[in-house]
Design a protein around this motif. Structure first.
Motif, PDB file in Angstrom:
ATOM      1  N   ASN A  32      -7.314  11.577  -1.758  1.00  0.00           N
ATOM      2  CA  ASN A  32      -6.988  10.708  -0.503  1.00  0.00           C
ATOM      3  C   ASN A  32      -6.019   9.003  -1.105  1.00  0.00           C
ATOM      4  OD1 ASN A  32      -5.385   9.754   1.780  1.00  0.00           O
ATOM      5  ND2 ASN A  32      -6.995   9.949   2.622  1.00  0.00           N
ATOM      6  N   PRO A  33      -5.008   9.880  -1.668  1.00  0.00           N
ATOM      7  CA  PRO A  33      -4.199   8.294  -2.553  1.00  0.00           C
ATOM      8  C   PRO A  33      -3.759   7.879  -1.356  1.00  0.00           C
ATOM      9  CG  PRO A  33      -2.958  10.364  -2.869  1.00  0.00           C
ATOM     10  CD  PRO A  33      -3.884  10.140  -2.472  1.00  0.00           C
ATOM     11  N   GLY A  34      -3.286   7.635  -0.277  1.00  0.00           N
ATOM     12  CA  GLY A  34      -2.391   6.320   0.150  1.00  0.00           C
ATOM     13  C   GLY A  34      -3.934   6.064   1.338  1.00  0.00           C
ATOM     14  N   SER A  88       0.804  -0.780   0.350  1.00  0.00           N
ATOM     15  CA  SER A  88       0.142  -0.178  -0.091  1.00  0.00           C
ATOM     16  C   SER A  88       0.427   1.556  -0.160  1.00  0.00           C
ATOM     17  CB  SER A  88      -1.066   0.000   1.085  1.00  0.00           C
ATOM     18  OG  SER A  88      -0.346  -0.016   2.118  1.00  0.00           O
ATOM     19  N   ASP A  92       0.738   4.032  -3.145  1.00  0.00           N
ATOM     20  CA  ASP A  92       0.576   5.345  -2.553  1.00  0.00           C
ATOM     21  C   ASP A  92       1.610   6.200  -3.288  1.00  0.00           C
ATOM     22  OD1 ASP A  92       0.105   7.641  -1.612  1.00  0.00           O
ATOM     23  OD2 ASP A  92       0.491   7.689   0.368  1.00  0.00           O
ATOM     24  N   THR A  99     -11.922   7.597   1.879  1.00  0.00           N
ATOM     25  CA  THR A  99     -11.257   7.948   0.473  1.00  0.00           C
ATOM     26  C   THR A  99     -12.873   8.499  -0.346  1.00  0.00           C
ATOM     27  OG1 THR A  99     -10.149   5.876   0.439  1.00  0.00           O
ATOM     28  CG2 THR A  99     -10.678   6.872  -2.014  1.00  0.00           C
ATOM     29  N   THR A 144      -5.385   3.280  -1.811  1.00  0.00           N
ATOM     30  CA  THR A 144      -4.611   2.409  -1.159  1.00  0.00           C
ATOM     31  C   THR A 144      -4.570   0.893  -0.366  1.00  0.00           C
ATOM     32  OG1 THR A 144      -2.842   3.670  -0.781  1.00  0.00           O
ATOM     33  CG2 THR A 144      -2.675   3.314  -3.080  1.00  0.00           C
ATOM     34  N   GLU A 151       0.132   8.913  -6.503  1.00  0.00           N
ATOM     35  CA  GLU A 151       0.293  10.494  -5.960  1.00  0.00           C
ATOM     36  C   GLU A 151       0.572  11.328  -7.179  1.00  0.00           C
ATOM     37  OE1 GLU A 151       1.316  13.295  -2.084  1.00  0.00           O
ATOM     38  OE2 GLU A 151       1.624  11.143  -1.587  1.00  0.00           O
TER      39      GLU A 151
END
Length: 543
Positions: A124-126, A35, A39, A114, A129, A43
């Protein structure tokens, strides 16, 4: 003899425990690493290393070292699961239950985060993922849970029940918060209060996202996986504790607050309507959602075994009893406070109205479920659930009363050693004294009921059913619900069903034949083998 490799020995148990603990840790490490790399890849405007090379190093180590180690250990463990001792180990069932539940919680929480951020126009890609990675872990473990030859034979339904409970809690909480926002907006509009800050609709949408995800997870397990039809004791606990008890607590507490707000508007309006109505939105939402959850699970409990149905009624009775006793204690507290201030300040009136609200909600609930004026049949009086409930109630009441007596005594001696006025003494002891009065009443009543049940049973010659068997493990094919009910009713024992593969020659067997096969058999655990054909065999298991 033990299976080769120590499958049935202590060494085998320890080996499996170590293997699955390590596998749990390595899968978690690998998921965190994957993850983290995803991320960084998603991003925009940031290089792979970015401004945090240490973080990249951690993600690479977790992925490239933890991942292969997890795959290697899983491959070794998966090969051995063809052995009955491995597949039937508790460690395998606990691992799947733990990892399936953890991955579900992490994936849905990250997905909800998300979506909520997207509503706020924030990518919010974090979180995305994390949701993607842990969803893959969940799907992988779900497939192992459904594998026809290597799925666990012990604790196979635990992750399904845990998933349903988690989804219900998340969905109910999200629905309560969303409804509370709507009620708050309606009340503010009615009071012509200006809403400062972000548009309230965004908060509603955010809470609805959580509610929708929770309800989807709950329905997936409840209906899709058939949790509502699982006959295990653990599934019954989920229905009674999470559904009935949780829903009843939410509904009754919300109703008590609504009543409290109404009483304050009538008898204590000095603080102003806006201040008094501040908690009404959450109370209305809690009462509505809690009542819905309570009603749904109460219906399921009534259709389940007699023990679960009785337990559902008793836990609601207990909630009503606690609310009523609390109301009595608070009313006594407020009445004694009048002696310290005869003019009854606003705080005292508020305390009194709170006690009255709790009593008006808890009293009728307890009366409707416990039915103190109804004659209890001998079979119900001899039931384990009722006896455990009575002993638990007057036992806990006795403990609380003793603590309250000690506090009253402490306050009394403190007053005698420190000169003060008579009103000061009353003010010091009124809270613990109110608690003492309430718990003493609860103890006296339930102890009298317990003694009365015992006397009635002795007079009628009835006795509590003797449980010769602690737990029955029923191994059978096909629909076993009728058989399970009959065994539980005849023996008073908990019945766990292990479904076997149907084979040619299987025939329907009458429940009476199975009950007869248990005659003369006793023990903490007994396995009842049904089929093929008309075969019925009862085996006492070694602990």
């Amino acid at each position: 003899m033990s299976a080769p490799g120590g499958g049935g020995t202590v060494q085998g148990v320890v080996r499996r425990l170590i293997v699955f603990v390590l596998l749990f840790a390595l899968v978690t490490i690998a998921a965190i690493g994957v993850s983290g790399l995803l991320d960084r890849a998603l991003e925009s405007g940031r290089g792979l290393a970015g401004d945090d090379p240490t973080g990249l190093a951690v993600s690479l180590a977790f992925t490239l070292i933890g991942g292969p180690l997890a795959a290697l250990l899983w491959w070794a463990a998966w090969r051995r699961l063809a052995e009955p001792a491995e597949r039937g180990s508790v460690a395998w069932g606990i691992y799947l239950a733990g990892m399936t539940t953890v991955s579900l919680v992490v994936a849905t929480s990250a997905l909800a985060t998300t979506l909520v951020d997207l509503v706020d126009a924030d990518w919010n890609p974090g979180a995305f993922t994390i949701a993607l990675t842990w969803a893959a872990v969940w799907i992988w473990h779900r497939r192992m849970l459904r594998h026809p030859a290597k799925a666990p034979t012990r604790l196979p339904t635990v992750p399904l029940v845990l998933g349903a409970a988690y989804g219900l809690i998340v969905g109910a909480r999200g629905a309560i918060l969303a409804l509370a926002e709507l009620f708050d907006a309606a009340l503010r509009t009615g009071l012509q209060t200006v809403i400062v800050g972000e548009p309230w609709g965004l908060d509603v949408v955010g809470h609805l996202i959580w509610a929708a995800l929770g309800i989807a997870v709950w329905w997936w397990h409840w209906a899709g996986d058939g949790v509502r039809r699982i006959p295990t004791a653990f599934a019954g606990v989920e229905v009674v504790v999470v559904g009935v008890l949780g829903g009843a607590v939410a509904a009754l507490s919300g109703l008590a607050i609504v009543l409290f707000v109404g009483l304050r508007l009538v008898f204590d309006p000095a603080d102003g309507a806006a201040s008094i109505l501040g908690s009404l939105d959450s109370a209305l939402a809690s009462a509505a959602v809690g009542a819905l959850v309570w009603r749904l699970h109460a219906r399921v409990a009534r259709r389940s075994s007699e023990a679960i149905a009785r337990a559902a009624v008793l836990v609601v009775s207990g909630v009503g009893l606690v609310a009523a006793a609390s109301g009595i204690g608070v009313i006594v507290n407020a009445a004694l406070a009048a002696f310290t201030d005869p003019l009854a300040t606003s705080g005292t009136r508020e305390l009194l109205l709170g006690g009255i609200s709790a009593l008006l909600v808890g009293g009728p609930t307890w009366w409707a479920t416990w039915r103190p004026t109804r004659r209890v049949p001998d079979a119900a009086a001899a039931g384990v659930g009722r006896r455990v409930y009575l002993v638990a109630v007057f036992g806990v009441s006795a403990i609380v009363a003793i603590v309250a007596v000690l506090v009253v005594g402490f306050r009394l001696f403190e007053f005698l050693l420190d000169a003060g006025t008579g009103s000061a003494l009353i003010d010091r002891i009124r809270a613990p004294f109110g608690l003492l009065v309430a718990t003493a009443l609860v103890f006296a009543y339930h102890f009298a009921v317990w003694r009365g049940d015992r006397a009635a049973l002795a007079a009628s010659g009835a006795a509590a059913p003797q449980r010769r068997i602690g737990r029955i493990v029923l191994v059978a094919a096909g629909d076993t619900e009728e058989i399970r009910r009959a065994l539980a009713a005849a023996t008073g024992s908990s019945v766990t069903v292990w479904a076997r593969q149907p084979v040619d020659g299987d025939r329907p067997i009458e429940p009476e034949a199975l009950v007869a096969a248990l005659e003369g058999v006793s023990g903490r655990r007994v396995m009842l083998l049904v089929g093929p054909g008309e075969r019925v065999e009862a085996l006492q298991l070694v602990e």
